[in-house]
Structures are given as structure tokens and as C-alpha cells.
Design a protein around this motif. Sequence first.
Motif, PDB file in Angstrom:
ATOM      1  N   ASP A 151       0.953  -1.617  -0.043  1.00  0.00           N
ATOM      2  CA  ASP A 151      -0.448   0.425  -0.211  1.00  0.00           C
ATOM      3  C   ASP A 151       0.837   1.546  -0.155  1.00  0.00           C
ATOM      4  N   MET A 152       2.289   1.303   0.393  1.00  0.00           N
ATOM      5  CA  MET A 152       2.656   2.646   1.240  1.00  0.00           C
ATOM      6  C   MET A 152       3.462   2.812   0.007  1.00  0.00           C
ATOM      7  N   GLN A 153       4.129   1.886  -0.558  1.00  0.00           N
ATOM      8  CA  GLN A 153       5.709   1.517  -1.903  1.00  0.00           C
ATOM      9  C   GLN A 153       6.441   2.273  -1.175  1.00  0.00           C
ATOM     10  N   GLN A 154       7.025   2.271   0.213  1.00  0.00           N
ATOM     11  CA  GLN A 154       8.060   3.605   0.039  1.00  0.00           C
ATOM     12  C   GLN A 154       9.239   2.736   0.067  1.00  0.00           C
ATOM     13  N   PRO A 155      10.523   2.982  -0.300  1.00  0.00           N
ATOM     14  CA  PRO A 155      11.809   2.875  -1.078  1.00  0.00           C
ATOM     15  C   PRO A 155      12.282   1.803   0.578  1.00  0.00           C
ATOM     16  N   ALA A 156      13.230   1.522   0.466  1.00  0.00           N
ATOM     17  CA  ALA A 156      14.132   0.347   1.891  1.00  0.00           C
ATOM     18  C   ALA A 156      14.345   1.459   2.062  1.00  0.00           C
ATOM     19  N   ASP A 157      15.101   0.750   3.359  1.00  0.00           N
ATOM     20  CA  ASP A 157      15.793   2.434   4.591  1.00  0.00           C
ATOM     21  C   ASP A 157      17.567   0.619   3.915  1.00  0.00           C
ATOM     22  N   VAL A 158      17.941   1.208   3.380  1.00  0.00           N
ATOM     23  CA  VAL A 158      19.534   1.093   3.260  1.00  0.00           C
ATOM     24  C   VAL A 158      20.144   0.633   4.631  1.00  0.00           C
ATOM     25  N   GLU A 159      20.399   2.069   5.446  1.00  0.00           N
ATOM     26  CA  GLU A 159      21.538   1.560   6.277  1.00  0.00           C
ATOM     27  C   GLU A 159      20.811   0.482   7.154  1.00  0.00           C
ATOM     28  N   LYS A 160      19.725   0.746   7.400  1.00  0.00           N
ATOM     29  CA  LYS A 160      18.817  -0.608   8.552  1.00  0.00           C
ATOM     30  C   LYS A 160      19.106  -2.005   8.158  1.00  0.00           C
ATOM     31  N   ILE A 161      19.384  -2.503   6.143  1.00  0.00           N
ATOM     32  CA  ILE A 161      19.650  -3.378   5.819  1.00  0.00           C
ATOM     33  C   ILE A 161      21.022  -3.496   5.865  1.00  0.00           C
ATOM     34  N   GLU A 162      21.665  -2.925   6.179  1.00  0.00           N
ATOM     35  CA  GLU A 162      23.435  -3.082   6.363  1.00  0.00           C
ATOM     36  C   GLU A 162      23.752  -3.715   7.447  1.00  0.00           C
ATOM     37  N   LYS A 163      22.468  -2.750   8.314  1.00  0.00           N
ATOM     38  CA  LYS A 163      23.083  -2.876   9.582  1.00  0.00           C
ATOM     39  C   LYS A 163      22.700  -4.910  10.364  1.00  0.00           C
ATOM     40  N   ALA A 164      21.407  -4.422   9.750  1.00  0.00           N
ATOM     41  CA  ALA A 164      21.122  -5.968   9.721  1.00  0.00           C
ATOM     42  C   ALA A 164      21.696  -7.312   9.400  1.00  0.00           C
ATOM     43  N   VAL A 165      22.233  -6.882   8.346  1.00  0.00           N
ATOM     44  CA  VAL A 165      23.587  -7.878   7.769  1.00  0.00           C
ATOM     45  C   VAL A 165      24.127  -8.401   8.637  1.00  0.00           C
ATOM     46  N   ASP A 166      25.525  -6.791   9.008  1.00  0.00           N
ATOM     47  CA  ASP A 166      25.896  -7.062   9.713  1.00  0.00           C
ATOM     48  C   ASP A 166      25.789  -7.480  11.189  1.00  0.00           C
ATOM     49  N   GLU A 167      24.633  -7.672  11.667  1.00  0.00           N
ATOM     50  CA  GLU A 167      24.837  -8.164  12.593  1.00  0.00           C
ATOM     51  C   GLU A 167      24.728  -9.842  12.563  1.00  0.00           C
ATOM     52  N   ALA A 168      23.935 -10.282  12.179  1.00  0.00           N
ATOM     53  CA  ALA A 168      23.845 -11.598  10.658  1.00  0.00           C
ATOM     54  C   ALA A 168      25.148 -12.294  10.797  1.00  0.00           C
ATOM     55  N   LEU A 169      25.959 -11.252  10.078  1.00  0.00           N
ATOM     56  CA  LEU A 169      27.293 -12.066  10.009  1.00  0.00           C
ATOM     57  C   LEU A 169      27.983 -12.189  10.993  1.00  0.00           C
ATOM     58  N   ALA A 170      28.104 -11.247  12.325  1.00  0.00           N
ATOM     59  CA  ALA A 170      28.739 -11.548  13.630  1.00  0.00           C
ATOM     60  C   ALA A 170      28.562 -12.560  14.056  1.00  0.00           C
ATOM     61  N   TYR A 171      26.892 -12.714  14.614  1.00  0.00           N
ATOM     62  CA  TYR A 171      26.013 -13.904  15.089  1.00  0.00           C
ATOM     63  C   TYR A 171      26.742 -15.544  14.162  1.00  0.00           C
ATOM     64  N   ALA A 172      26.937 -14.852  13.094  1.00  0.00           N
ATOM     65  CA  ALA A 172      27.372 -16.246  12.252  1.00  0.00           C
ATOM     66  C   ALA A 172      27.871 -16.582  12.375  1.00  0.00           C
ATOM     67  N   ALA A 173      29.876 -16.118  12.471  1.00  0.00           N
ATOM     68  CA  ALA A 173      31.337 -16.003  12.567  1.00  0.00           C
ATOM     69  C   ALA A 173      30.875 -16.637  14.510  1.00  0.00           C
ATOM     70  N   GLU A 174      30.321 -16.495  15.071  1.00  0.00           N
ATOM     71  CA  GLU A 174      30.432 -17.088  16.110  1.00  0.00           C
ATOM     72  C   GLU A 174      29.587 -18.472  16.638  1.00  0.00           C
TER      73      GLU A 174
END
Length: 1542
Positions: A114-137
Amino acid sequence: MRRGESPSTVICSLCGEAFTLPEDEVDGNFPRVLLCGHVYCTFCLLSIQCDSVIRCPECEVESTLPEGGVYNLQKDSRIIDLIYTAKMNKMKRSKNRRRNKLASSTVINASTKDMQQPADVEKIEKAVDEALAYAAENLAQLDHIHETLTNGLKEQVKRDEARLEMEIKQAADKALHAIQKWRDVQLNQLTKLEAQFSTSQAEVCRVQERMRALEVAMQMASEVRRFPFLEQYCALDEVLETLQAPVDKKSFDVKCITMGSGMRFVTWCNVSEVLNQSLALSLKMEVSNPKHLSESPPKCYQQGISNRKSAWQHAEGRNSVCIPPSHNKPPTPKKQGRANSPSSQGSSPRPKPRRMSSLSCQNSGSDTGTPDVIIEEILDKGHQDAIPATGPELAYGKWRSHRRTKDQFFGRKRTDTPWVVVTHIVNPSHFYIHYLAEKREREILSKKINRFCSRDSCHFTASDTVETGSMIFVKWEEGLWCRASVVEVSQCGCVEAVKACKVAQLASIRVFFLDNGLTKSITVQSEEGTTETSLKVVNNHLRKMSEAVNVELVHFAPQAIRCSLKDLVPYDLTKGWSEEAQAEFSSVVGSAAVKMRPLGQDRDSLLVDLKKAPMDQSSDVSISVREYLVFIEVARFYSPVTLDMRPLLYYPPVFPKINTVLNAVVSHINNPADFYIQLVDNMEFLLLSAKLQDHYSETTVAGQDDLNIYCPVIGQACVARYDNKLWYRAEIIGESHPGGRKVEVRYVDFGNKKILSVSDLRKIKDEFFALPTMAVHCCLSDVIPLDGGTWSEACTKRLISLVHQKLVTIVATEKVPKTEPQPVKLFENSLNGSTANIAELLVKEELASFKEGPPGDDSTIWDPPLELGSAMEDVDNSDQKIPGEQDEELLEFQPQLRLPVQLKDLKVRVSHVSSPSSFYVQLTQYEPMLKRICELVKQECGLTEPQDVVWKADMYCAAHINGVWERGLICSDVTSSSIAEVMRCDHGNTVKLHTSHLRPLPSSLMGCFALECTLTDIRPAGGRSTWTATACDFISFYLTGASAVMTIKELTDERPVPVTLFCSNKMGQLISIADFLTSEGLALRERKPRSVCPKPAPRTIMSAEKVKTPLYHPPELPCLGHIQINVSAIGDDGLIYTRTQNAESQLGQLRERIQQSMKTLPRQKPYTWKSVLGCAVIGPDMLWYRGQLLEVLGGHVKVQYVDYGLVENIPVVHVYPMLLCDDVPALCFPCQLHGINPVGGRWQQDAIALLKEMLVNRCVDMQIMELSADPREPLTVELFLGGMSLSRILCHHEHATMDQTVSAQKGHSVTSHGPFLDDWDINTEGLRGPEEPMLGPFIYPDVPQEGKQFQVRVKHLRTPNELFLWPLEGTAEVEVDGERLGDVLTRINANINSLPRLTSFPPGGACLAEYSDGKYYRAKLLEIASMDPVTTLVQHVDFGSDDILPVSKLRQMPAELLRFPLQALKVKVAGFKAPGVNSQEDVLPYSPGWSVKAAMDMIDLLHSSITALVVAWEPELTVQLYNKDGELVHLPLVRSGLAELE
């Protein structure tokens, strides 16, 4: 997990891993409970088990594993329920999260579109970094886990490789050991190979009999040649005929020695060449028909081991029971392979063990890595056709071994603990069983027997005969016949049993059922007495077994197996097996199947232990019948005993007189310095031996156990069975095999020794002690071994060949102590009349040497027998007499008894006893004359025919009594009945004989050797003028046949003669028979008339020395408070004598000091003991002690040991009026219990016994309540055992009552039991714990009135009509001060350690008790369950269940918990009761009237909604229970027969 449960509940406390359930074909890690109650996981228990025993890591209590190991331990169902509940809750929560996640994602997608707003790139990058760190552990953790698993796998492989290598070696060692054992057994059997050559043995026996007859005839002829006057004493014509009889060689079968035994052994071995190699080994013994030794062996034996297949085919061609294994795999039955297949294993509910079990020989051939070793023994078909014996001893012989071998090869599973059923019980050492696996075979046998018995050919006819030992059929019940062996046959008109009898004359028969083990007597005599009716009665009970029928049934082994519980003997060895033991054994085994564990074999019995399944379903540990009988004290385990009391011994042998020529038989030879002889002048031994065989052979056949020896005593006299099945007198000299029930005995009449089983021994009756032992221990005089050391084997063998079991002439050369061998000279009698000195023969053959040169001719020692001619020539020479001639003159023929001049200490033998006033004795010096009289009477009267004589009273006669001719005296005139009453002149007793057994006695033989006597100085007890039957039986039992010493008081012509009689007791001491009767209360001393006493002769009176000694210093008393003391003694007045820890250390030093100061005994003098207080005492252990004189009692004094408190009566000679170490005070002080009064005002014996059992030689806690003013007076104390007050324990056992005044004033305070320092004055004010409050009773919930129904919840079921319930109306939400009962218990359990432990244990008292979940709940005390350790029986009042707990799991209950009503009421359910006849096998152990099935069905019926209706309040609360449909709950139980209406 349930609310309130701790997370640690589902985690193993040993390894920290969580318990798991099986999931996705993965074995679970179940929680399992040890015997101590602690719970661990399965993996931990597998790792800490050792030899089927697990030691608990927490309490170190050992738990024995059941047969299935760890996997058969009980699982903790409570923890499993928690795990299952947590798992289900987790699944529910996971399902809810997935449902919520799906709903949220749908909402997000819709809003994004409904809203068709652009994705927040900064939030996606932060989520990916946290997932990589968790995967390393996660990756690092996985690396660590991988490394751990890899290293663990290597260690696991290494550990299992070492273990399997060790198990493979052990399996190989076991196989080698089995083969070695098989070889040893077969080699031992070769020693009995001679029995296979029966034909040769028979021929050898024939030749030996002919040789013996010829040797006897030659010896008799040579004696007649030397002394012609002996011709009248032998049949010379028969002797000459024997000497001149020719030898016919053709009459002896010499060709029999060319025949072989027909036995041979075959070995077959095969090693498969596949990858998984396995070994198959077959060892086989074949028995075929005997063949000539010249015949060539079979082809397979010529080829040897290289052609094993042909050897196998040869065995197969002979109908062998063995199946040849294939070359690829060992022989394995198909059924067994299916049982071990993966599919069958997967269906089993039991998890797989983590450790591989020991390799079994029953694994399938398809299994890899399981080497098999099969060792078998094949029996020949000829053994199958052998006729089975009639006794139970052959029920475990070759037939059953043959069937067992067949079962191994044809796939039947064999177990070491087979299931059996006990069929018949004589006692725990003699019973019979059936193998449950042979039930089908018994059914087939029964059908065959019933079919045979229905034929007319099995009916008895008038010409048939029934013999002892024959096989017949006997009716067990209507329509059922059984095999039986005839044990005893009674014929009409005969008093005694006969060996054979015509069927028409059969009165009764005694049979043994081969297939049941029962011995039964059957009366078959008809009332009419005709032949037809007799046959009809016989055929109604018995049927004959023809040869054809016997051949068909010979393949069926006797089904009843005789067994004995190994190493089990009666509890009272003197009385044998009691009826209680038989009843308990019968009740515990019952008619149900039990497991039998074979432990060995003893002749005709299997030594076993029976295992009964547990009655409690919560336990899977079997009950050992042996241990059960020992536990209830009706039996005990066997252990050889060495008693301090000397057992009854044999009379020593009659040693030969010095320098006297005697004839003897050498009975046993160990070496020339150690051999035994039997003097041949005593013929009573032959009668004794015959009587032994008659008596003990009959008891053995009849199965009597009253003479069995269960625990042999070293030095005990007994009767032992020899290899020839005959019984001989023996003495037990040692134990050969500890725990194996074998002892070493010495045959006292022969001298040889042998190791025998205890079952081959019998108690010896007193009558067999009369004859002295016959074996005289001797040694060869004048010779020594050739090397001066030990005798060579060649010398011993030569001596055996010369004199063993032969008649020789002996001369005793010197007197020696009776414990040493008697030196004798041996002379061999040759056929030509010459004699040879055995010692000279051995020296001449260089097998021995003389001690000091060859002995010279000494005519005073021994002269050879003179020829008759030379004796007549030297008749005038008064100095030359044949040895022994003087004795002949002294013992000239005297038909009448002549008493010696010396009337004191005459050696006699009591021949007959009527009463103490009339008994007969024989003088032992007349025994040779008595034998001569019997021989003369036999010569004069034995061969004459009966004469028509009018027998009058007081006439002498010759009487034939028990096969012996004796002198008799007619007691009364003989009437027309032809029965005469005859008194035996030489024995004294009276017998009744037919006149055909009487002959007139020549006047030259008239006389009497029996002397009638009476005991003097005694009279009958009880004021009677005649002796009671008890006194007569008593003296007859002890005196008949006994040897005694007699003194004649006054010699007159009147009879009986007044005498005093002395006999030996068991200790070898002479006691007066008159005194003995007086001590037993059967006689009184004779009243002596008063007369003027003569003036006594003056005598010297030794004056007593006046001595005065003080008391020892009083003990040092401890201070008021708590100490630890050692109890040394309990007085009869209830005083407790104790020592402090310091006094214990001083006691050892004092004991050493006393013993060092008293090196010798002081001189004993007469003392005046009135002023003696302290003294020195020699105790029973011959050590010195300090004592205090209490009282003088004649020749004894009453003394108390001042350092121990013990009081004893001691002979005066062991007490000395002197003080020992008087500077040391007494170390023992008396105590009395505080606040209690003994029942009846004084302590009873059972209370004193209980105090001794609990206190003596134990260290206990003591609270000193009051010190006495006098240090010698008792202290007032309280004692504690494991925290429990001794006073409370005594009150609980009703030995004492509490002093109410003391209890009300002081009560019992809870004190700390820590160590106490005696020399410190510690102020304990304010440190003592609070006094235990006196709590009131529990509050009962409100129950509706009678006639009103109300909802209930059943909390606990004890029996179907006795349970605990909780009314739901009015009590479900009871709150006190805003709290519920569960909340209060949770708060108290959180701080449970702050509550003091329970110190008083009144019945019905309230307390907190720990449950199996580790929490404490309300409970009440029922009783003290045990004293060591101290445990109590409590009831959880809110649940109704009972529990036995140690005192450490009990706490004082806060008073606030009493305000809550009980949540479980005990009620009785009305309307039904237990059935009168219970058809169910499993019953409730605490209420046998109810079955387990009834209880389980009642539990199922109570799971629904239940309402109750009160029907009665007295004498107990009684209700009726209804289900949701309004019907009575118990009606389904009544319909199914599990209960009946009340």
C-alpha cells in the motif's frame, strides 16, 4: 515442566546432561533409580558399573544389578512425566509462534504494497552486519564441537578396541579352558575303563574264587598236617576233594581278552576362510559293539585328522544325534538366527546397551565378529536303549544328558536358570521338580501310559509276581496312570516285608512314582479273600509293565528330578528339619513356576537354588529361596564346626600283650612304619558289621533323614559309606574342601582314610559304641628305611604284597604311649608250616636295614609253635611251656559265674535294664568264656531234632534266639499254646519262643553269667514305692549295652546284689548313676536311720587369715552437659555402666600395667572375706582385673569389675584380697535414665536384653541431667541413639513409662551433638535450640451428613474397599490468613533447613516428612520401623500413602500447618468385599484376599467423576461411591468375579 518443579530435576546430577526420551530411532537417556533412591542417567550408570554392582557416587551404597544389567533398573516415572509434559508444552508454544509469525508477515506485506516506500538501506546493512557477526560466533562454536567429537571418536575407538581385544582373549581362554576341562573329564573316565570289559572281569573273578578256595584248602591241610587233632574240627574229605580237583582250561574263556571296548573318540575341526573367520570344534565319544583287537579300525580313523569329513559321515551313518557343520559357518539353528536378526531386536522395547556383552556361543552364524566354540559329547544309541532305574537318583543321568545334547544341536534354547515346578517336598534338602520346558514330553508320556493301561495285556493274572525293584503302573487318579517302582511288598499273613509275592496274595505295596517323586503306600487286600476278587482289587490300582511296553517307554527319562538346596542345613542340627521349615518352603515355592539355578551334583541329588519372582511389581529382583529360609531362621548355611566340647568317642582298640603270639590281619598299609592290623580273636566285629549294614541300608532305602549329618564336627564319630556301598564306623579328622561339603574320615576298624561327601555320612547310634575300634596302629620293629630317612615306594609295595589283607602272626615287642604306633614283629605263615620274619625279608631284599644289626634269637620273646611230637617228648620238662599256657590255666572252663575276691572297680557291661532296682550286668573278663559257652551249646544242641519235652518252670534249656544258640531258663510252665517264656541266662532279659526252638541243656553247661544288681542309697521320687516308667525308660536308654565300673556293696546269696555303678559321660569322666538319677529328679537319696555318731577323730583346723582391704578410689565424674561415652555393661537393676573417652585411653595403659605387675600367682590361703572390699580377680581369659567384693556365696563370691561394671559369681580360688594399681581411680561410673519409670517398678529381663543389644560396646551421646552427692552413686542422664532419645524408645516398646512430673517441668530439649571438651566451662545459655512444641491433632474436613451425596476426589487406594478421598465441597479453597496450604508448604520448603529435626517420636505425632520429589509435606508418625539403622513409618496425611524414612528426613512441623484441614480421609467403601475364592495368582502382599487385578480395575473405575454417600460413622467412616451415571462403582468388580457383594 510443571509449575514448582526445579530445572535440575530433569538433569543428571553426575554428568550434567538432561534426561531424554527415545526419538527418531535414537535411544533415550532414561533416568534410573538405584536401591538407595538416587537417580542418574543410563549412560552414567553404564560407565560406573563394575561386576554387576554400582556404588552410588553420593551415598556410596552398593546396588546389585538385575539380570538384564543397567537397562533392567527401575525408571523414574515422575521425571519421565515431567520431560514428556515439557516436550508437549514446547511443541504447543512452537506452533503458536509459527501461527503469530505468519499473521504478522501478512500484515507487513499488505502495508508494504500500500505504502510503496523505498527501503531503508542503512537498516538493511546494519541487520546484515549483525547476522554475519552472529554467524561467525556460530561457526567458532561448531569448530569447537567438531574438534571435541573428532577427539572423542578417536578415544572411543581406541577404548573399545582395547576392550574388544581383551574380550576376544578372554573368550579364547574360556574355550581353551573348556577343552582342557573336557579332556580331563574324559581322561578321568579312562580309570573306569575296566568296567567295559564285563566278560573278562567275570572270568577273572571265577579264577580268583577258585584260587582263594584252593589257598584256604591248602592252609587248612597244612594245619592238619602240623596238628592232626584238628581233623575233628574240619571236613577233611571236602578239603582233599578241593585239593585234588583238576583245572579244566576249556572251562575258562580266555578269548575274551582279545575283545576291545568299542569306545573311540572323534575330533572334527574347521576354520572358515571367509573374512570374518569363525571356529567350530566337535569332540565326540562313540560307543559301538566290542570288536576283536586284531580287526582294523574304520577307514576314517586310519586317515586321521586329514579326512575329517569321512569321520563325520561315519558318525552320521550310526544315527548320531550330531549335525555336521558346514565349511563356511559354524552350526547354528535357524530359529536362533531369526531370534538374533535385526528385525527381532528392533521390536524389543528394551534399549540397546552401550557396551557389548560377552560373546555367546548361541549367536547366529550370520553375525560377524563372533567366534564360536562348540564342545559336545555324543552318546551312543545303546545308552538310549538302557533300562532306566526305578529310583530318583538316575533321573539326571545319561537320558537327560542325551536329550540336552540334542536340544543344543536342533535349536532349542538352553538356559542356565531353567523354569521348574516343585512337585513333591520331603524337606528343603530332599524335593523333586519338573522342568517346565518338558511339559510337552510329559503329556506325550502320560498319553502313552494311559493307552497301554487300557489294554488287557497289562492286567495282572494269578500267575504274575510282584517283586521289589520292578516297574509297574499305578493309578494316580481316575483315568490317569503313572509309572512307579516297587519299594516294598507286604504279603498276606506275613508281618515283615518280602522281596517277591504272588499278586493274589498281595496285602499292600509301597511304590515310588518316577515322574512325581512321591512315595506312596497302597493297600490292595480284598475283603472276600478269593483269587478273583484279589485280582480285581489289584487291577483297580495296579497294572503290570510288559517287556514290550518297557522297551517303548525306556526312551522317556524319569520326569521327577531330585534336588537339594545347596549348603542349606536345619536351623537346629539336633532336631533335623522341622515341620515349620517344610511348611515355609512349600508356601514360598507353591505350585507356581520358579527359576532353578544348578550349583552342582551330589550323588543322586542336584544341588540348586530356587529363584521366585518378586511379589512386589515395583521390584524385579528375584527372591532366593535359600536366603529366604535362612532369613526367617528355619535353616542356616552349612559350615564345618569345631566344638569346644569333646564329642562322644570310640573306645580305644585292645592292644596286643607284650611278647605274646597272636594272629592278626593287616587291614591297611601306608609304609612299614605306619600300618594297621586287626586281631582275629574277636568275633563280635562280624556281628557288628552285619548289624551296621542292616540298620543303615534300611534307613537309606526308606529315605529317613533323622540320621543325616548336616554340619560335621572335627573328631566326631560317625558311620561312613565306602566305595562298595557298605557302611563302616569312621571318625571325621578334617575338612578337605572348604565350602564344598567334603570331609576327610578315617575308618576306625581298618585304618584307611578317605575324602567323602557329607551326604555319605550318618550319625552313629549309641549301640555301635560298645565295641572298641578294631584297627591297631602299628609299626615294624627293629628296621629303619634304607636311607635312614623316608620309606621307599618299592619297600611299601613289597610289604603290601607280602601281608596286606592276609593272616599273619604278630608279637608286640615293647610298650609305647597309645598315641604312638605299636612296634610289632610280623611273621608270614606259609603253606608248609614254616614262618618268615617280614623284617628279615625286607632287609634281605635290600629294601630296609636293621636299627642296630640283626636281632638275635631270644626265646623269651617268641618261640615258634612246637610240633605235637616234640611237645609230648618234653612234657616232663616243667620249665618249657607253650606261650599262653598260663592264661589257659587261669581261664579254665566255668559254666557258672564266680565273682572275684576283689569286689571293687569291676569292669562290667550292662546287658539288660528293667529299673534302677533290677538290672543285669556281665563281667568283661568272662566275655571269652561266654563265646566258648555259645559254641559248646551249638555243638551239643544245634544239630539235634526237637524233642517232646514237658517244659516246667526253672528248667534250663538251650534256646535258639536271633540265629544264636544260648542258655535259657524257663520262667513258667508251658501250656498247650507251645509258647514258652524264657530268660536268657547270660543276658538277663526275657523272650517268648516257640518250643521248637528249645532243646534240653546238658548239666555240664548249666549256669548263668548275668548278675542281677540294684542301685543302693536311692529310692523312687514322689513318695512312691515303685519306680516310675519315666525313670525306668531313662536308665534303660542310657545303660543298655554301656560299659561301666561296678563296686559290690555287700555280697550275699540274695538277688539282686546291691552295687554302685559308674559310667563315662561325654567328657570321659566317671559319674555315679545314682547321683545322675537324683540330679534329674527321678530319684531321692535313701533315708538313713539316726544313730549315735561316733566321736570324730581329732583333726588339725587351719585358721583363716583376717584380711581387710578398702575400696578403690571413686571414678572421676564428668561435668553437667553433653558428652560422648562408651557403654561397658548393663546391670540387672537397669544401671548403665559407662566410661568417658579419656577413661577409654587410660584403660589400655592400666591393663598393661596390671599384667606386668602380676607375673606369678599369689599363694592361696584361707581368708575371712567379711572385711574385704577391693580385690584382685583372675578373669575367664586368665588375665588380672580390679574388682569389688559384693557377697560371699559358699565356695563362690559375687564380684563387680570396677573398671567395667560387670557382675559375676567367681570361685574363691580366683579372687585375692589385694589391690591392683590403687592409685588409679575406678574408670567406670554407673548411670540411670532420667524421667522414666520401669513397668512394674523394676526392670524386666526383656528390657535388660534390649538395653544390652542397643548399648553394650557402643559409643553414644549422653546428656548429664543431675550429679549425685556421692561419686559412687549413679548419675541421672539421658542417652541418645542417632538423635533419638533412649527413654522414648523404651517407652515405645512398653518397657517403661514417662514420669509426668518431670516431663511437665523440663520436657526434652533439643541439644547439639557436637564434640564436648570436658575441662572447659562453657556457658550454653541462649545457645540451646527451642523446645519441641507439643502439637495437637489435625483438623478433619467438614463432611456432609448421612444421606447426602457430595463430590470427592480419590487420593490413594490401599485395597478396593479401603481408600483415601478428599471432599471437594467446602474444603477446596480453604484459606487461613490469606494463604492456602500449598502456598504455606512452598514457603516452608524454601527454607526447610532452618527447621529443627524431630527428637521425640510419639505414635500419631505430627511432623514434616520428605517425599520422593525432595519436598516436605505434612505427615504423622505411625511406629518405629527398625533400630539399626533407626527408621520410622510415617503417613502423608494429605495423600494417604505410607513411607519408611530415616530420622534425618523428618522435621518439626510449624504449628500454623495444623490450622489447615486434612486433604485425605480414610474411608471404607460399603457394599462389597474380597471374594471367598480368589482365582487370580497375583495378590496384594499386605492384603492377600484382594488380587492385583481387582485393585487395578478399581483404580480405572475411580478415574471418572465420583460422588460419595456417607452410610455410617462408627466404628469407621463408611461410604458408598457412585459414578457419573449414578451406579455403584464396585458393581463391575462383582460381575467379573473379582469381588462379591457384602
